[in-house]
Design a protein around this motif. Sequence first.
Motif, PDB file in Angstrom:
ATOM      1  N   ALA A  78       2.258  -5.036  21.290  1.00  0.00           N
ATOM      2  CA  ALA A  78       3.204  -4.581  20.274  1.00  0.00           C
ATOM      3  C   ALA A  78       2.517  -4.507  18.913  1.00  0.00           C
ATOM      4  CB  ALA A  78       4.405  -5.506  20.228  1.00  0.00           C
ATOM      5  N   ALA A  79       1.662  -5.473  18.621  1.00  0.00           N
ATOM      6  CA  ALA A  79       0.967  -5.449  17.337  1.00  0.00           C
ATOM      7  C   ALA A  79       0.082  -4.210  17.250  1.00  0.00           C
ATOM      8  CB  ALA A  79       0.131  -6.715  17.174  1.00  0.00           C
ATOM      9  N   MET A  80      -0.546  -3.872  18.371  1.00  0.00           N
ATOM     10  CA  MET A  80      -1.375  -2.668  18.394  1.00  0.00           C
ATOM     11  C   MET A  80      -0.534  -1.430  18.122  1.00  0.00           C
ATOM     12  SD  MET A  80      -4.667  -3.083  19.119  1.00  0.00           S
ATOM     13  CE  MET A  80      -5.403  -1.823  20.164  1.00  0.00           C
ATOM     14  N   LYS A  81       0.549  -1.301  18.865  1.00  0.00           N
ATOM     15  CA  LYS A  81       1.398  -0.115  18.719  1.00  0.00           C
ATOM     16  C   LYS A  81       1.909   0.004  17.293  1.00  0.00           C
ATOM     17  CE  LYS A  81       3.219   0.005  23.446  1.00  0.00           C
ATOM     18  NZ  LYS A  81       4.395  -0.457  24.218  1.00  0.00           N
ATOM     19  N   CYS A  82       2.333  -1.112  16.785  1.00  0.00           N
ATOM     20  CA  CYS A  82       2.893  -1.136  15.436  1.00  0.00           C
ATOM     21  C   CYS A  82       1.809  -0.718  14.429  1.00  0.00           C
ATOM     22  CB  CYS A  82       3.416  -2.532  15.141  1.00  0.00           C
ATOM     23  SG  CYS A  82       4.448  -2.622  13.691  1.00  0.00           S
ATOM     24  N   PHE A  83       0.614  -1.172  14.717  1.00  0.00           N
ATOM     25  CA  PHE A  83      -0.501  -0.861  13.823  1.00  0.00           C
ATOM     26  C   PHE A  83      -0.739   0.645  13.747  1.00  0.00           C
ATOM     27  CE2 PHE A  83      -5.121  -0.014  13.578  1.00  0.00           C
ATOM     28  CZ  PHE A  83      -5.340  -0.416  12.271  1.00  0.00           C
ATOM     29  N   PHE A  84      -0.650   1.321  14.920  1.00  0.00           N
ATOM     30  CA  PHE A  84      -0.898   2.758  14.900  1.00  0.00           C
ATOM     31  C   PHE A  84       0.169   3.500  14.122  1.00  0.00           C
ATOM     32  CE2 PHE A  84      -2.985   1.620  19.051  1.00  0.00           C
ATOM     33  CZ  PHE A  84      -4.256   1.624  18.496  1.00  0.00           C
ATOM     34  N   LYS A  85       1.367   2.947  14.114  1.00  0.00           N
ATOM     35  CA  LYS A  85       2.463   3.642  13.447  1.00  0.00           C
ATOM     36  C   LYS A  85       2.537   3.283  11.975  1.00  0.00           C
ATOM     37  CE  LYS A  85       4.769   4.164  17.769  1.00  0.00           C
ATOM     38  NZ  LYS A  85       5.151   3.253  18.836  1.00  0.00           N
ATOM     39  N   ARG A  86       2.315   2.032  11.681  1.00  0.00           N
ATOM     40  CA  ARG A  86       2.422   1.608  10.280  1.00  0.00           C
ATOM     41  C   ARG A  86       1.229   0.722   9.932  1.00  0.00           C
ATOM     42  NH1 ARG A  86       8.682  -0.259  10.452  1.00  0.00           N
ATOM     43  NH2 ARG A  86       8.308  -0.717   8.262  1.00  0.00           N
ATOM     44  N   PRO A  87       0.036   1.346   9.805  1.00  0.00           N
ATOM     45  CA  PRO A  87      -1.184   0.549   9.656  1.00  0.00           C
ATOM     46  C   PRO A  87      -1.180  -0.436   8.487  1.00  0.00           C
ATOM     47  CG  PRO A  87      -1.664   2.895   9.867  1.00  0.00           C
ATOM     48  CD  PRO A  87      -0.200   2.767   9.794  1.00  0.00           C
ATOM     49  N   PRO A  88      -0.807   0.001   7.276  1.00  0.00           N
ATOM     50  CA  PRO A  88      -0.979  -0.951   6.171  1.00  0.00           C
ATOM     51  C   PRO A  88      -0.169  -2.225   6.360  1.00  0.00           C
ATOM     52  CG  PRO A  88      -0.219   1.198   5.375  1.00  0.00           C
ATOM     53  CD  PRO A  88      -0.209   1.263   6.844  1.00  0.00           C
ATOM     54  N   GLU A  89       1.037  -2.065   6.914  1.00  0.00           N
ATOM     55  CA  GLU A  89       1.912  -3.236   7.024  1.00  0.00           C
ATOM     56  C   GLU A  89       1.501  -4.160   8.155  1.00  0.00           C
ATOM     57  OE1 GLU A  89       6.276  -1.668   6.256  1.00  0.00           O
ATOM     58  OE2 GLU A  89       4.947  -0.135   7.073  1.00  0.00           O
TER      59      GLU A  89
END
Lengths: 451, 842
Positions: free
Chosen positions: B508-519
Amino acid sequence: MMISQFFVLSQRGDNIVFRDYRAEVPKGSTETFFRKVKFWKEDGNAEAPPIFNVDGVNYFHVKVVGLYFVATSRVNVSPSLVLELLQRIARVIKDYLGVLNEDSFRKNFVLVYELLDEVIDFGYVQTTSTEVLKSYVFNEPIVIAPARLQPIDPAAIFTQGAKRMPGTAVTKSVVANEPGGRRREEIFVDIIEKISVTFSSSGYILTSEIDGTIQMKSYLSGNPEIRLALNEDLNIGRGGRSVYDYRSSSGSGVILDDCNFHESVRLDSFDSDRTLSLVPPDGEFPVMNYRMTQEFKPPFHVNTLIEEAGRLKAEVIIKIRAEFPSDIIANTITVQMPLPNYTSRASFELEPGAAGQKTDFKETSKMLAWSLKKIVGGAEHTLRAKLTFSQEFHGNITKEAGPVSMTFTIPMYNVSKLQVKYLQIAKKSSSYNPYRWVRYVTQANSYVARI
Amino acid sequence: MSPPAASQRYPSPSQPSGKSEVTDLKSQLRQLAGSRAPGVDDSKRDLFKKVISYMTIGIDVSSVFGEMVMCSATSDIVLKKMCYLYVGNYAKGNPDLSLLTINFLQRDCKDEDPMIRGLALRSLCSLRVPNLVEYLVGPLGSGLKDNNSYVRTIAVTGVLKLYHISASTCIDADFPAMLKSLMLHDSDSQVVANCLSALQEIWSLEASHSEEACREKESLLSKPVIYYFLNRIKEFNEWAQCLILELAVKYVPSDSNDIFDIMNLLEDRLQHANGAVVLATVKVFLQLTLSMTDVHQQVYERIKSPLLTLVSSGSPEQSYAILSHLHLLVVRAPFIFASDYKHFYCQYNEPSYVKKLKLEMLTAVANESNTYEIVTELCEYAANVDIAIARESIRAVGKIALQQYDVNAIVDRLLQFLEMEKDYVTAETLVLVKDLLRKYPQWSHDCISVVGGISSKNVQEPKAKAALIWMLGEYAQDMSDAPYILENLIENWEEEHSAEVRLHLLTAAMKCFFKRPPETQKALGIALAAGIADFHQDVHDRALFYYRVLQYDVHVAERVVSPPKQAVSVFADTQSSEIKDRIFDEFNSLSVIYQKPSYMFTDKEHRGPFEFSDELGNISITPEASSDIVPAQQFEANDKDLLLSTDEKDDHKGISNNNGSAYTAPSYENSSNITSQLQELAISGPATSSTTPQSSFGFDDLFGLGLSTAPAPTSSPPLLKLNPRATLDPGAFQQKWRQLPISLTQECSVNPQGIAALTVPQSLIKHMQSHSIHCIASGGQSPNFKFFFFAQKESEPSNYLTECIINTSSAKAQIKVKADEQSTSQAFTTVFETALSKFGMP
């Protein structure tokens, strides 16, 4: 259909009767069984199913008057055959002993072994007919005094309220002689109906079903033929279509969804005049089982209200009204309702002058319990309960409590209107006039009102 | 027996611990043994009772063996019986002692009272002492010829007992032949029934090494024997009726008249009050009609009512056994039970094992017309006090949602569950919402807004937590808080005990990173560091992998971790259809209760009479298929696909009007072609080459004419010629389909012309027939079409069965091939594909 062992265990797990027919199950099966049943914790079920497998041994059990009747088998037998057999063994033993309990077992174990040897040979069922067994069984039963009769005995349901017949009669052994010498010629026909009703929160009937049995117990000598006439307007089946398709009460007469019969019953004239003829074998047996979803008038109307009454308080009002004639009296009524699990206290208020009523709040299960000794037809009773909560509730309080469930017994009343019009016994002589008891009783199976 | 109770009953105040009491008994018995005094039998009875009761408690009273035998020289039958009981218990442990008893038992076998003859014979055979078998043959032989039926009944079972002690003695004395003669001629029904069970047991054990026994075993299933039993079935008691019905199940009827004769003979058995008789009858009906789709369905309609009656009469245990069978039928043919759903509502006082079955049945029967009511009912249970059932109910709602097309209302209900704020309700619901989103991504908007409102602190169960985290990762762009919630969870990495949850957190952290990298960058860093340091191997590996793939190329990482997703159309069934069919074949046995085929819970030597039905009763099983257990995964097809439409079918009034009371042949004889009424599933009859088998595109061109049809054991695809006039009836097809393993699975493309031509599915059937591949059943609607084909080798009756699913939108065909002869299946597949590739070509 090979059974390896048969045994009866008490509630504490003591071995009351044990018979090994095929010597193929390792020792200790009784302990294995009892441990498994007592501490069942599998697939989220709280209680052990009637059939389970431990190390390649299949265990089957039924519970009768608190005793475990158990069979084991190593082969892939028909499960209903074994369970049916266990139930039947219990019935045969009761026929012989009069009363079925731990005490009567212990006093008569030799007789019980005698029976078991004739019922099953090398794991194969030979006969479960009380009648047939009579010629093979020689021990005399030691009959337990009726005073020690446990209230769980089904015979008890007829004795309360209705004083129309001797309650002990049904607990007589089929073989024991009575102290007076000659046995009394009599026959009992019981129409027992178990009803299930679910009311929606608005009081409308969601589902209803009657499961009925015509139970017979004959003490007639010489096996005379009997004719049992039922309602002439009795109909069976609804053309194979779902019963819920036409749930209108427009049709007159009694419509059964389906029924089945004991093997002794002959149906030659059933289609023309709704008469069953049979030569009743000794012992107790169901002449006919029937199932009905035709609309009927539920005997009790239940009205429940739960309302918030402040931050940590709520009030519950349960009203029950008996919807049957005033010459009928229901007895042993209990009303139960689960309360929100943050309920810490409940105080009750019964109507003024209430007699024979008890209330209770079971703290651990958060259950409200209200019991009434009897309710006369047409009467209405109300219970008010004030609840105190240990924490503030949120959301909908009606989702946290209920449903209200009831149990009751109503002697001499049946909701289906199925009747035994007459009971004819083929006469042996003009003076032959045995006692005939035709009794009706309605019991709650699942009687639930949602709130 | 419990010691306290026992001590109350006996004058001795001490616990019956053993020795002194036994010595006491011994001397008392000795005194009585020789006595002729009046009333001595009564005193003996009391003493015997004491001995027996000690024996039941488990006290060793074998030391009074001699005295007991001496005392039993009496005409008092009650005493005799107690003595036999005692002897039976101790003989095996003390072979020397039992020699003592042989004498008096043999004498009793000649007593003038048939009761005593019978009882003595039974005891004699129950001694189970191998070195005494020689003493059994004589008394058994005369017992079988006794003029009293009670003695004969016991003697028959005695033969079986002897067989188990010493098979050779039993066979050498020619007892099986005597039993067979008794079975066919004795006037007493119990003698006959015992002969049947004894012979079934003996012959199936002998069959493994004796051809004669094999033949004898099969002779039990011959038409005359079966009818001999069925015609007089009412003379037998209910238990023997079950035995006969079990035998009848294995009988292979000669034609449809035969089937209807049997069904008419047994029709009234469905009204029996004994559930075992009814279920055994139901099994006969179901098995007989397997290849007759219409009648089979009619049987379902007919048996519904009796089974429901049995469920509601009788004890809870008996109901459970019946309900388990009803459950099996409901899951197999839900549409037949769709209008009976109210019968499967739970009652508050039912045991949880019953409720669980009912919930599954409700899930199975839910369709467009009843879903609303069923789901409403299930929602009531979700607030149930019984938490296990509440959970099951929520899962049931979810399953219904996953099997329906219109889930609108159900999604609302599920979301309402979340508002109940009960931990377990929330937990179960989250898992379901996750599955729903995988199937119906279009609901994400509604679901996400509600899920976003759930505080992760209230979610503790690993499964639910994992579901929530999955949603946070998957829908990070729609949930404004997602990176922060994940960050929070990652910060508590150490406290997270479940590896499953930690794995999900990483992803999930990976997926989230691709969508909202800075946060997310910071949180991802922490997660990867914690993951790499994790003691759990999988977590460690996944973290390391993510780390490396990120290092290599972020875009590759995104394609790996977060590729565009396709909605899941069907969730895999937990149980393969092959296993389900096996259980169905073992109807009216424990397999139904355990929901497992018998090989999973019985040892080979105890499989009993049910299993040899596999070898015997069915016609076309190859020996390998029945003896070897083929791993379930190999099977996927289901004869149910052929039998009954999986779509619900409301309109069978024509069938139900018949009320099933009589099964008359004529109305079905017309349908010997089994022209099914089912619209969805057109079954064409035994294919004959009525349409011209033009081989315009015949493989003749491909392979050349004069080549050998024998499979060449080389790696190059062998050549194959098919019989253009092949026939196979649907019943045989089903049976084969069920029994054969899949030899080949293939996917191939269908050319666009073919897809266009499929608007008329019949055209494919004709096309394949021109290639000598015949269709036996077809169904489906755009975009999925399903066909079952068969073909036969020209020179020998070796069959190829094929399931072909064509998806018109992807223009792909999936082919599964089963073959009698595995070695040639590749060749057949080539032929099949070639034929298919020409479909639609001018």
